[in-house]
Every structure is written in C-alpha cells, then in structure tokens.
Design an enzyme around this catalytic site. Structure first.
Site, PDB file in Angstrom:
ATOM      1  N   CYS A 179      -2.315  -2.978  -3.666  1.00  0.00           N
ATOM      2  CA  CYS A 179      -3.791  -2.974  -3.036  1.00  0.00           C
ATOM      3  C   CYS A 179      -4.652  -2.286  -3.855  1.00  0.00           C
ATOM      4  O   CYS A 179      -4.197  -1.217  -4.871  1.00  0.00           O
ATOM      5  CB  CYS A 179      -3.599  -1.701  -1.809  1.00  0.00           C
ATOM      6  SG  CYS A 179      -5.113  -1.382  -1.039  1.00  0.00           S
ATOM      7  N   CYS A 197      -2.879   5.048   2.616  1.00  0.00           N
ATOM      8  CA  CYS A 197      -4.114   3.953   2.689  1.00  0.00           C
ATOM      9  C   CYS A 197      -5.020   4.067   3.550  1.00  0.00           C
ATOM     10  O   CYS A 197      -4.688   3.895   4.748  1.00  0.00           O
ATOM     11  CB  CYS A 197      -3.516   2.496   2.073  1.00  0.00           C
ATOM     12  SG  CYS A 197      -4.811   1.310   1.563  1.00  0.00           S
ATOM     13  N   CYS A 232      -5.640   1.925  -2.540  1.00  0.00           N
ATOM     14  CA  CYS A 232      -5.003   2.888  -2.667  1.00  0.00           C
ATOM     15  C   CYS A 232      -4.295   3.069  -3.985  1.00  0.00           C
ATOM     16  O   CYS A 232      -3.597   3.777  -4.473  1.00  0.00           O
ATOM     17  CB  CYS A 232      -4.215   3.109  -1.588  1.00  0.00           C
ATOM     18  SG  CYS A 232      -2.738   1.614  -1.285  1.00  0.00           S
ATOM     19  N   CYS A 238       0.776  -1.163  -0.064  1.00  0.00           N
ATOM     20  CA  CYS A 238       0.004   0.179   0.148  1.00  0.00           C
ATOM     21  C   CYS A 238       0.605   1.358  -0.104  1.00  0.00           C
ATOM     22  O   CYS A 238       2.031   1.295   0.167  1.00  0.00           O
ATOM     23  CB  CYS A 238      -0.763  -0.148   1.405  1.00  0.00           C
ATOM     24  SG  CYS A 238      -2.101  -1.187   1.329  1.00  0.00           S
TER      25      CYS A 238
HETATM   26 ZN   LIG Z   1      -3.913   0.298   0.272  1.00  0.00          ZN
END
Ligand SMILES: [Zn+2]
Length: 187
Positions: free
Chosen positions: A64, A37, A67, A33
């Site tokens: 991810c 995030c 994000c 991330c």
């Molecule tokens: Zn994330």
C-alpha cells in the site's frame, strides 16, 4: 497466535501496536497494508492475513502506498517488533523488563528507552494493552467469567485487571460483554 477475528478487530481500530506482526492483504485490490493503515476498510470476506512480508509478496500482493508496510525498518524498530512479538506470544506469563531485555539481547535500560522512543509507551503499558485486547476478545467470544479471563490473560489481581480494563476500554468487563460500549461496525 492471533485469530482472524482478533486481527480483524485490530485493523478496524487501526491499531499501531500490531504493525509488523501481521499484514492485511485485500484480495480484490491485491494490495497489502499494515494493521494501522488508515485507508478505507476492505470488506471482511476480501481480507486475508499474512504473518510474513515475504509470503504476502509471494502471493502477488503489492505494498500500500499510504501505510508503506514494506519500508525498511531500523534496528530499533526491529528490537521493538521482536519485543512485541514476544509479548503477544507470552502475555499470560509474569513478565519483567529484564526478561524482555534478555529475550532481545539488549540491556533493560536501553530497551525501555528505544521502546518508548518508537511507540511512545513503555513495554509494561504495551503488555497491558495486549492483555486487554485479549480479554476483550474472550469476553465477546467465550463464556469464561471475568475472573477467569483476568487470570487467563495474565493479570495477577482482579482489581488491577478491572482498573486497567476500564482505563483502556472506558467501561467495565461486564459492560463490555453486554455490548454497552461504542463499537465500530466491522462488517
Ligand atoms: Zn495501507
């Protein structure tokens, strides 16, 4: 340039300022991330940090979906990222807009405009926040005096340091050190 604890604090605060500078990889989910995030925070022991996207992907982590740390960045974002990296590495120095512009090879005017467009802030404000992040970390993790920390993080005057610290943290450096402030539980 940043310790594990500092990076951990940044992700607890979902701090956008450090996006692109490092990535949070979660060993249990194999997901990585951005610092900002908003997904549920992993356990601290399951986290490792990477400073390059190539390395985190090489280690077998997937981006991810929330994000989207892998999303291709525009040239403007690249300029901002380079400036922020420079600020994080050189916050102790007396820096002016023209120094930053020279560093990334654009005009001061253009830099300020692009920076503001991308972050909503000026490079000066950003630098001050990075200094206050560092000061907060030193207050909690060292025995340096407020004044020593003030100069250590690059402020030229203590009154300016106190004023900006209070603006950002809503308490004085001493209050912050004593823990008289609201803090998210990072464990
Ligand atoms: Zn994330």
């Amino acid at each position: 340039m940043l310790t594990f604890e500092e990076m951990w604090q940044r992700i607890i605060e979902c701090d956008r300022k450090y996006d692109g500078l490092f990535f949070t990889a979660v060993k249990t989910t194999k997901i990585y991330c951005r610092p900002s995030c908003r997904s549920r925070k992993p356990k601290k022991v399951n986290v490792e940090f990477y400073d390059q996207i190539g390395k985190v992907e090489e280690a077998g982590y997937r981006a991810c979906k929330r994000c989207q740390p892998e999303v291709e960045h525009s040239p403007q974002v690249a300029i901002v990222k380079n400036v922020v990296t420079f600020l994080v590495n050189n916050y102790k120095q007396h820096l002016q807009l023209k120094d930053l512009a020279e560093e990334v090879g654009v005009s001061p005017f253009y830099l300020e405009r692009v920076f503001k467009q991308e972050t909503g802030e000026t490079p000066r404000m950003y630098l001050e926040k990075i200094r206050i992040d560092k000061a907060a970390y030193l207050l909690k993790s060292t025995k340096l005096t407020n004044l020593e920390i003030c100069f250590e993080v690059g402020f030229q005057s203590s009154s300016n340091f106190y004023k900006i610290f209070k603006n950002i943290k809503s308490c004085s450096p001493s209050e912050y050190r004593k823990g008289l402030h609201y803090e998210l539980d990072g464990s």
